[in-house]
Enzyme design. Sequence first.
Site, mmCIF file in Angstrom:
data_model
loop_
_atom_site.group_PDB
_atom_site.id
_atom_site.type_symbol
_atom_site.label_atom_id
_atom_site.label_comp_id
_atom_site.label_asym_id
_atom_site.label_seq_id
_atom_site.Cartn_x
_atom_site.Cartn_y
_atom_site.Cartn_z
ATOM 1 N N GLU A 163 20.797 -35.354 24.005
ATOM 2 C CA GLU A 163 19.466 -35.578 23.910
ATOM 3 C C GLU A 163 19.400 -35.265 23.059
ATOM 4 O O GLU A 163 17.482 -35.324 22.836
ATOM 5 C CB GLU A 163 19.756 -33.928 25.350
ATOM 6 C CG GLU A 163 18.267 -34.337 25.761
ATOM 7 C CD GLU A 163 17.652 -33.458 27.609
ATOM 8 O OE1 GLU A 163 16.959 -33.030 26.987
ATOM 9 O OE2 GLU A 163 19.060 -33.634 27.632
ATOM 10 N N ASP A 164 19.462 -33.485 22.458
ATOM 11 C CA ASP A 164 18.893 -33.165 21.638
ATOM 12 C C ASP A 164 19.093 -32.850 19.838
ATOM 13 O O ASP A 164 18.782 -32.431 19.515
ATOM 14 C CB ASP A 164 18.583 -31.140 21.647
ATOM 15 C CG ASP A 164 17.902 -31.097 22.711
ATOM 16 O OD1 ASP A 164 17.716 -31.572 23.467
ATOM 17 O OD2 ASP A 164 18.709 -30.481 23.600
#
Length: 730
Positions: free
Chosen positions: A83-84
């Site tokens: 996600e990051d």
Amino acid sequence: MINKSETVYTIDSLIQKILDDEKQYDLSKIISAYELAAKAHANQVRSSGEPYITHPVAVAYILLELGMDTDTICAALLHDVVEDTDTTLEELKKLFGQDVAMLVDGVTKLGKIPLFTKEEQQAENVRKILLAMSQDIRVIIIKLCDRLHNMRTLQFRPANKQRNTALETMNIYAPIAHRLGIRKIKDEIEDLSFRYLDPYAYAEIEQSLKIRSDERQAFIKSIEEQIAKRFTEMGLPEPQMSGRVKSVYGIYRKAFIKGKGLDEVYDIYAVRIIVNTVNECYNALGIIHDMFKPIPNRFKDYIATPKANMYQSLHTTVIGREGIPFEVQIRTVDMNYTAEYGIAAHWKYKEGIKGKDKLESRLAWIRQIIEAQQETDDVEEIVRTIKSDLAPEDIFAFTPKGDIITLPAGATIIDFAYAIHTQVGNKMKGAKVDGKLVSLDYQLQTGEIVEILTSQSPDHGPNRAWLDICKTNEAKSKIRSWFKKERREENIANGKEAIEHEFKRFGINIPPEDMAKFLADDMKRHNCAELDDFYAAVGYGGIILSRIMPRLKDTYAKLTAAPASKPVPFSPRKSNTGIIVGGESNIDVKLSKCCNPLPGEDIIGFITKGHGVSVHRKDCSKYVEAMEKGIETDRWVEVTWAENAKENDNPIFKAAIDVVSYDGITLLANVAAVTAEMRIPVSEMSTKTLKNGNANLIMTCSIAGVGQLTQLIGRLRKIPDVISAERIIK
């Protein structure tokens, strides 16, 4: 599990925890996962200013405390990299295998959940949580540990984010942790959420506990010593024991919500006794009751009747020589593991994911909630479902064969019937509790034996009024599903009537030919291909009208406020109700609720102030009284039924009917059979037992006219044991 908000976790502490654990882990795989995560998050920091990698390490550490397996620990370390960062799922699958990649993907999807934004997103986000749980329970266990560490460090977030996160945690994650039986996480996230949701109450309880903390600990220790001494005197091995003071939020729920003082909460103190066998549990119970005075009605046997999350223990509240009440919990070693770790005990002490059949049976409730949510997009109802269906307060009732049915507190006969089987609920016509007939809104208590009485009629089905009576979303969903499948025409009629009623109430006038265009956006939102599909969804409760009316009012206001130079897409006009006033059929009229006139009956109109003409029966008490006393006689006008209002196949008029019978068991089923055969929609129905023992049923029907009403009453009077059937006229 104590609050460790100040603890900074490192890879060294994680490795040491793994080495100290008796369980075997693939340490090299875990270290590789850490190294990839540390590199991916190298330039990222948390709101506290700490390196971001401390968060996934902390989540992995909490999962180690729960005893989760190697793949779960790896997934925790990697849960934010997709996600990051630029890391992909394909890379994770290649390096760590399918399971780790699948777990990271599941947690990543949950991580994208925004906190209470648009209603449709909220509903979908809650579904994502449950779907992830149904696919692999380890996903939600990782997410719970992720949420726990975020709650421990919530003080570094803005105030509005603190409250939003705490509210979501209390509403969604705490009930799920309870249902999974992970008490260590549930208690802590409830306390942490409570701290931000009601800081003053939290501080007050915490201060009260601190004031006499030493005394409390000394009291618990003295109880443990007394119990150990008694076991030794009896020649029995000394059991494992531990004491605890109830959590802050637990005290709040027991004391402050119910308006009690701390001294009135009997289980603030608890001593846990852990023995080896079930027989030893009951022997220990006898010893405790011999040593201390038991408080009546404070004994619970969760060994014979486990909670829905498989919690087992004996609970008894007693009073010692000091006059202080305290709770004693008695359980075996295995029961204690389950009580502490819940579903995670399968990985910590037992067979892990190998015991698939056992896990499947324990997680069946997740699928039930998912199925129930398919019938509604109302996020408030979905959140209520999570809170009620997963609530800590369960009751245990029995079928006549001795099978245990677990339901949330406040559950009714209807909930019990549908918990047994969908067809049992659909065919139910009555019930007995401990051998006595009860009404369908009777709220069950633990230990009661419930016999559901069913109808053999193929046309028998549930009543719409049951939706307002039952508590569980499972029952509501099955009732809606029945009406959705079996009563489409009735749903369309009821939905159309409900929409017309709301439109009239809010002054929305849309011609019938333009209705589909006006509702196009909402039809698309709810996957309705045709207008009748939309009416049907409103009719069976799949679309909550109160939720969409504000948007429809705004849409209508914008359309009617269009500049004169631009064409208005809709031409508001008064609806034709089938009443002719002075030769005009487009006068704004309404049928009076005091007498509910039907086509074929003599009627009279009353000119209201600003609301058109109110139509009454000529034998209505209001009209008769006005004529007798000469009250505003000039405002009464002659009205007649139009040709299109005469009796037809479109029953839109309401009539209330009162039925009295000797036999309450079959009355509901027989009446339902008559209305079904005559295809008469019933919008409301209620039953009660009169003082003389007779059964009384009152229902509101949609009637085409006085002829159909006369026929219906005639049929009702022919039902066996019916004493009377009359129309209700106020």
